[in-house]
Write a protein that holds these residues in place. Structure first.
Motif, PDB file in Angstrom:
ATOM      1  N   MET A   1     -13.910  13.539  20.875  1.00 35.57           N
ATOM      2  CA  MET A   1     -14.201  12.258  20.221  1.00 35.57           C
ATOM      3  C   MET A   1     -12.996  11.820  19.385  1.00 35.57           C
ATOM      4  N   THR A   2     -12.461  10.649  19.667  1.00 32.19           N
ATOM      5  CA  THR A   2     -11.302  10.142  18.940  1.00 32.19           C
ATOM      6  C   THR A   2     -11.754   9.399  17.691  1.00 32.19           C
ATOM      7  N   SER A   3     -11.175   9.757  16.552  1.00 29.80           N
ATOM      8  CA  SER A   3     -11.552   9.118  15.296  1.00 29.80           C
ATOM      9  C   SER A   3     -10.966   7.719  15.205  1.00 29.80           C
ATOM     10  N   THR A   4     -11.684   6.838  14.559  1.00 31.89           N
ATOM     11  CA  THR A   4     -11.168   5.504  14.244  1.00 31.89           C
ATOM     12  C   THR A   4     -11.128   5.271  12.741  1.00 31.89           C
ATOM     13  N   ARG A   5     -11.378   6.330  11.966  1.00 29.39           N
ATOM     14  CA  ARG A   5     -11.464   6.177  10.505  1.00 29.39           C
ATOM     15  C   ARG A   5     -10.075   6.069   9.889  1.00 29.39           C
ATOM     16  N   ILE A   6      -9.932   5.114   8.996  1.00 27.35           N
ATOM     17  CA  ILE A   6      -8.685   4.886   8.278  1.00 27.35           C
ATOM     18  C   ILE A   6      -8.939   5.153   6.800  1.00 27.35           C
ATOM     19  N   VAL A   7      -8.358   6.224   6.276  1.00 25.01           N
ATOM     20  CA  VAL A   7      -8.466   6.553   4.859  1.00 25.01           C
ATOM     21  C   VAL A   7      -7.263   5.965   4.140  1.00 25.01           C
ATOM     22  N   THR A   8      -7.499   5.204   3.095  1.00 22.60           N
ATOM     23  CA  THR A   8      -6.401   4.635   2.324  1.00 22.60           C
ATOM     24  C   THR A   8      -6.333   5.312   0.964  1.00 22.60           C
ATOM     25  N   VAL A   9      -5.120   5.482   0.464  1.00 22.18           N
ATOM     26  CA  VAL A   9      -4.897   6.109  -0.837  1.00 22.18           C
ATOM     27  C   VAL A   9      -4.103   5.139  -1.696  1.00 22.18           C
ATOM     28  N   THR A  10      -4.704   4.708  -2.793  1.00 25.16           N
ATOM     29  CA  THR A  10      -4.067   3.773  -3.719  1.00 25.16           C
ATOM     30  C   THR A  10      -3.966   4.451  -5.080  1.00 25.16           C
ATOM     31  N   PRO A  11      -2.830   5.070  -5.405  1.00 26.21           N
ATOM     32  CA  PRO A  11      -2.721   5.804  -6.666  1.00 26.21           C
ATOM     33  C   PRO A  11      -2.796   4.912  -7.904  1.00 26.21           C
ATOM     34  N   ASN A  12      -2.460   3.627  -7.752  1.00 26.35           N
ATOM     35  CA  ASN A  12      -2.414   2.738  -8.916  1.00 26.35           C
ATOM     36  C   ASN A  12      -3.134   1.425  -8.621  1.00 26.35           C
ATOM     37  N   PRO A  13      -4.467   1.478  -8.430  1.00 23.09           N
ATOM     38  CA  PRO A  13      -5.212   0.266  -8.075  1.00 23.09           C
ATOM     39  C   PRO A  13      -5.304  -0.687  -9.267  1.00 23.09           C
ATOM     40  N   SER A  14      -5.855  -1.845  -9.008  1.00 20.04           N
ATOM     41  CA  SER A  14      -5.903  -2.858 -10.060  1.00 20.04           C
ATOM     42  C   SER A  14      -7.049  -3.822  -9.815  1.00 20.04           C
ATOM     43  N   LEU A  15      -7.381  -4.552 -10.855  1.00 20.31           N
ATOM     44  CA  LEU A  15      -8.235  -5.728 -10.721  1.00 20.31           C
ATOM     45  C   LEU A  15      -7.282  -6.909 -10.630  1.00 20.31           C
ATOM     46  N   ASP A  16      -7.226  -7.529  -9.470  1.00 22.35           N
ATOM     47  CA  ASP A  16      -6.256  -8.598  -9.227  1.00 22.35           C
ATOM     48  C   ASP A  16      -6.861  -9.947  -9.595  1.00 22.35           C
ATOM     49  N   ARG A  17      -6.330 -10.532 -10.645  1.00 18.68           N
ATOM     50  CA  ARG A  17      -6.759 -11.863 -11.072  1.00 18.68           C
ATOM     51  C   ARG A  17      -5.770 -12.882 -10.536  1.00 18.68           C
ATOM     52  N   PHE A 142      -0.919   5.949   2.590  1.00 19.37           N
ATOM     53  CA  PHE A 142      -0.490   6.000   1.192  1.00 19.37           C
ATOM     54  C   PHE A 142       0.217   4.694   0.882  1.00 19.37           C
ATOM     55  N   ALA A 143      -0.301   3.950  -0.078  1.00 16.29           N
ATOM     56  CA  ALA A 143       0.218   2.602  -0.276  1.00 16.29           C
ATOM     57  C   ALA A 143       0.294   2.234  -1.755  1.00 16.29           C
ATOM     58  N   GLY A 144       1.379   1.562  -2.090  1.00 17.73           N
ATOM     59  CA  GLY A 144       1.540   1.021  -3.433  1.00 17.73           C
ATOM     60  C   GLY A 144       2.380   1.891  -4.340  1.00 17.73           C
ATOM     61  N   SER A 145       2.425   1.492  -5.591  1.00 16.89           N
ATOM     62  CA  SER A 145       3.247   2.162  -6.592  1.00 16.89           C
ATOM     63  C   SER A 145       2.535   3.371  -7.169  1.00 16.89           C
ATOM     64  N   VAL A 174       2.789   5.036   5.431  1.00 10.78           N
ATOM     65  CA  VAL A 174       3.238   4.866   4.046  1.00 10.78           C
ATOM     66  C   VAL A 174       3.760   3.447   3.859  1.00 10.78           C
ATOM     67  N   ASP A 175       3.299   2.812   2.790  1.00  7.35           N
ATOM     68  CA  ASP A 175       3.803   1.500   2.380  1.00  7.35           C
ATOM     69  C   ASP A 175       4.111   1.587   0.892  1.00  7.35           C
ATOM     70  N   SER A 176       5.337   1.983   0.583  1.00  2.00           N
ATOM     71  CA  SER A 176       5.731   2.165  -0.807  1.00  2.00           C
ATOM     72  C   SER A 176       7.210   1.836  -0.932  1.00  2.00           C
ATOM     73  N   SER A 177       7.771   2.057  -2.127  1.00  2.00           N
ATOM     74  CA  SER A 177       9.165   1.684  -2.351  1.00  2.00           C
ATOM     75  C   SER A 177       9.708   2.453  -3.546  1.00  2.00           C
ATOM     76  N   GLY A 178      10.987   2.224  -3.836  1.00  2.31           N
ATOM     77  CA  GLY A 178      11.606   2.803  -5.021  1.00  2.31           C
ATOM     78  C   GLY A 178      11.822   4.297  -4.919  1.00  2.31           C
ATOM     79  N   VAL A 179      11.929   4.927  -6.079  1.00  8.19           N
ATOM     80  CA  VAL A 179      12.246   6.356  -6.156  1.00  8.19           C
ATOM     81  C   VAL A 179      11.198   7.225  -5.457  1.00  8.19           C
ATOM     82  N   PRO A 180       9.885   6.974  -5.625  1.00 12.51           N
ATOM     83  CA  PRO A 180       8.905   7.834  -4.934  1.00 12.51           C
ATOM     84  C   PRO A 180       9.046   7.796  -3.419  1.00 12.51           C
ATOM     85  N   PHE A 181       9.336   6.618  -2.859  1.00 10.82           N
ATOM     86  CA  PHE A 181       9.504   6.506  -1.408  1.00 10.82           C
ATOM     87  C   PHE A 181      10.778   7.216  -0.960  1.00 10.82           C
TER      88      PHE A 181
END
Length: 332
Positions: A1-17, A142-145, A174-181
């Motif tokens: 059985m092939t998985s279709t699940r996409i787990v996302t990891v956001t270390p620094n989430p936010s409430l976007d106004r 893995f995405a974000g700052s 991975v969608d990140s940038s800067g020193v961690p990337f």
């Protein structure tokens, strides 16, 4: 059985106004907004929002307490989460949009996660694991700052934890940038997919971001240099110039469809979600790229931080062409 699940990891989430103005932003002046919204956000969160809107299978991993507005907002929108309690409120980011599509963002630093990296890694690997009702996740994104308190090599630590537990069974994006990337690229850990924009690509391999947006061949060559850093595939988003996809088999460029841009918030995240959904559906690279560009364009045409569903996109309107074939990179 092939998985279709996409787990996302956001270390620094936010409430976007998001605040929409009727005219240009005037510094130092008092202006009235025509519309304002508040949405749970962060790059990985946005990917999960597109997946859920499209009827896909996802879990969003993020720090935050049960009653935090970000977690409550995700629950209200039917987005499954796996949260790491931290005893502190998550950040709020403010975006101001103008009728021309110009976007101004003010991002808070976020709460400290000092001493919580091991717990976050355990939560990620557990969430990606197989369950009684299905196999392990197909993708971990893995995405974000990074928030304050995490070391510069935190992304490398998290990727290594997934590899040690799941091997190649789970694919990593991975969608990140800067020193961690940069630290992740230097770690030698294999990454199946990265999604930089022109500026982020130039940070890593050099070159002129403006040239990348003018010349897709130059962009593809630069993306190929990124592949030499133990990266399998590069999805390079170029805003209104479209996107470039570079794999071990060659390169493709896609022009963006004409739209009236209302907000660019989450457009790159939506592109990544569109690509991943096309990949789990078994589509070939050219169609994955077309879906990525169509989803990003649909997001840019929406107000605020709204995200599209795949059935509200038109990948058939995206023109994809093959670029010069690149040789496989020499082994590191």
């Amino acid at each position: 059985m092939t998985s279709t699940r996409i787990v996302t990891v956001t270390p620094n989430p936010s409430l976007d106004r998001t605040i929409e103005l009727a005219g240009e932003l005037q510094r130092g002046a008092v202006q009235r907004a025509v519309r304002s919204t508040a949405e749970p956000g962060g790059k990985g969160v946005n990917v999960s929002r597109v997946v859920v809107a499209s009827g896909g299978d996802t879990v969003a991993v993020l720090p935050g307490d049960e009653l935090d507005p970000v977690l409550l907002g995700l629950a209200t929108r039917g987005i499954p989460t796996a949260a790491l309690p931290i005893g502190a409120p998550l950040r709020s980011n403010v975006t101001v949009t103008e009728p021309t599509g110009t976007t101004t963002k003010l991002n808070e630093p976020g709460p400290s996660l000092a001493g919580r990296l091991e717990a976050l890694a355990a939560l990620v690997t557990d969430t990606a694991a197989a369950t009684a009702t299905g196999p392990a996740a197909r993708w971990v994104v893995f995405a974000g700052s990074l928030p304050p308190g995490l070391p510069d090599d935190a992304l490398a630590v998290l990727v290594r934890a997934v590899r040690q537990r799941h091997g190649d069974e789970v694919r990593i994006a991975v969608d990140s940038s800067g020193v961690p990337f940069t630290a992740l690229l230097q770690s030698g850990e294999h990454i199946d997919l990265v999604k930089p924009n022109a500026e982020e690509l130039a940070e890593v391999v050099g070159g002129d971001p403006d040239e990348f947006e003018r010349d897709v061949e130059a962009a593809a060559l630069a993306a190929q240099r990124l592949r030499e850093k133990n990266v399998g595939t590069v999805l390079l988003t170029l805003g209104s110039a479209g996107a470039v996809l570079v794999t071990e088999d060659g390169s493709h460029a896609a022009a963006a469809p004409r739209i009236v841009a209302r907000s660019t918030v989450g457009a790159g995240d939506s592109s990544l979600a569109g690509y991943l959904l096309a990949e789990v559906a078994g589509l070939p690279p050219e169609q994955r790229l077309a879906q990525a560009v169509a989803t990003g364009a649909a997001a840019a045409a929406l107000p605020g931080s709204d995200v599209p569903a795949l059935d509200h996109t038109d990948p058939s309107a995206v023109t994809v062409r093959s670029l010069v074939q690149h040789p496989a990179p020499e082994p590191a």
